[in-house]
Write an enzyme that holds these catalytic residues in place. Structure first.
Site, mmCIF file in Angstrom:
data_model
loop_
_atom_site.group_PDB
_atom_site.id
_atom_site.type_symbol
_atom_site.label_atom_id
_atom_site.label_comp_id
_atom_site.label_asym_id
_atom_site.label_seq_id
_atom_site.Cartn_x
_atom_site.Cartn_y
_atom_site.Cartn_z
ATOM 1 N N GLY A 53 0.851 -1.180 0.000
ATOM 2 C CA GLY A 53 0.000 0.000 0.000
ATOM 3 C C GLY A 53 0.889 1.233 0.000
ATOM 4 O O GLY A 53 2.046 1.172 0.413
ATOM 5 N N THR A 54 0.353 2.343 -0.475
ATOM 6 C CA THR A 54 1.235 3.489 -0.640
ATOM 7 C C THR A 54 0.859 4.681 0.240
ATOM 8 O O THR A 54 1.198 4.691 1.405
ATOM 9 C CB THR A 54 1.330 3.884 -2.126
ATOM 10 O OG1 THR A 54 0.010 3.918 -2.692
ATOM 11 C CG2 THR A 54 2.139 2.871 -2.898
ATOM 12 N N THR A 55 0.137 5.669 -0.255
ATOM 13 C CA THR A 55 0.106 6.970 0.415
ATOM 14 C C THR A 55 -1.106 7.179 1.330
ATOM 15 O O THR A 55 -2.245 6.992 0.902
ATOM 16 C CB THR A 55 0.162 8.089 -0.633
ATOM 17 O OG1 THR A 55 1.280 7.855 -1.488
ATOM 18 C CG2 THR A 55 0.312 9.447 0.018
#
Length: 281
Positions: A53-55
């Site tokens: 997952g990123t931001t």
């Protein structure tokens, strides 16, 4: 344990023995192999590839706090999932957003939810927001062995402090180190770009609507410069997950609300674009 429960119709003795108000302590005493940090990974060469997952972004406003995340998960240079959920309620007055190894992060969130629920049932009262932040720090620290193999989990925790009457944000590192952030915070691969946007847009007197618009603006800027962050996907109707926590508790914006915010931001960008095709002032 399960067979004995079915045959007698009674709970095992472990559930009837007085003990700690921590669910992690209970699990560690009776079935330690179920704790994520106690699992043995097979020997591998190099870093393990898994969806990430990123931001995640968060911002406070006078009535509470907003926590939001994009919907993209990546694996190397590939998009592993376009509509992953990265923001979850921890309890009635707090939420956690996940960045890092997606599978482990979701499992950690579920364990954290159980930890808070177990404490409330045993003690008959909710943990303070500070106490919740400390419990999450302990969980992250227990995952350090996997983090050293590339399976790191770095969440962002936010909630409404009923004792202080305001929203608060806590960030973490892979070792479980905890820091309270003032005004806004970001984590994940696009965090640098999102933080730059929030730094310019933040004000002390934001309304709830302005705060939710701000997080969409920040995620848009992150997606513009970070390929691992997904921007609003109008064609597929995939929009950021946006949650608001106030004295009334946790609330996730509905699909239509998130779409309206995202479309408003996109329209404003179309009217005043940047880059090589932007009109000269």
């Amino acid at each position: 344990m399960e067979a004995n429960t079915r045959s007698t119709g009674r709970l095992p003795a472990a559930f009837l023995t007085p003990g700690s108000s921590s669910f992690m302590d209970f699990l560690g005493e009776h079935q330690p192999e179920m704790l994520p940090g106690n699992r043995q990974l097979p020997p591998v060469q190099g870093v393990v590839e898994a969806p990430h997952g990123t931001t995640i972004v968060a911002v406070t406003f006078p009535g509470g706090v907003v926590l939001a995340g994009d919907r993209r998960a990546t694996m190397g240079n590939m998009i592993a999932q376009r509509d992953i959920e990265k923001v979850f309620p921890a309890d009635e007055y707090s939420a956690v957003g996940i960045a890092g190894t997606a599978g482990l992060a979701v499992e950690m969130v579920k364990l954290f939810q159980l930890e808070l629920e177990h404490f409330e049932k045993v003690e008959g009262a909710q943990l303070s927001l500070e106490g919740k932040a400390n419990r999450l720090s302990t969980m992250i620290r227990s995952n350090l062995g996997m983090a050293m193999q590339g399976l790191a989990v770095v969440p962002l925790f936010a909630g409404y402090d009923v004792d202080r009457g305001r929203g608060r944000i806590f960030s973490y590192d892979v070792t479980g180190g905890r820091s309270e952030e003032r005004n806004y915070a970001t984590t994940g691969s696009g965090s640098v770009f999102a933080r730059g946007a929030m730094k310019k847009l933040f004000r002390d007197d934001l309304t709830e609507e302005q705060a939710t618009t701000l997080v969409v603006q920040a995620l848009y800027d992150a997606a513009d410069d970070d390929s691992a962050t997904g921007g609003p996907d109008v064609a597929r109707r995939i929009y950021p997950i946006i949650t608001v926590i106030t004295e009334d508790g946790f609330r996730r914006l509905g699909e239509d609300e998130a779409a309206e915010l995202a479309r408003a931001v996109l329209q404003a960008r179309l009217e005043q674009p940047d880059g090589p095709r932007a009109a000269l002032l």
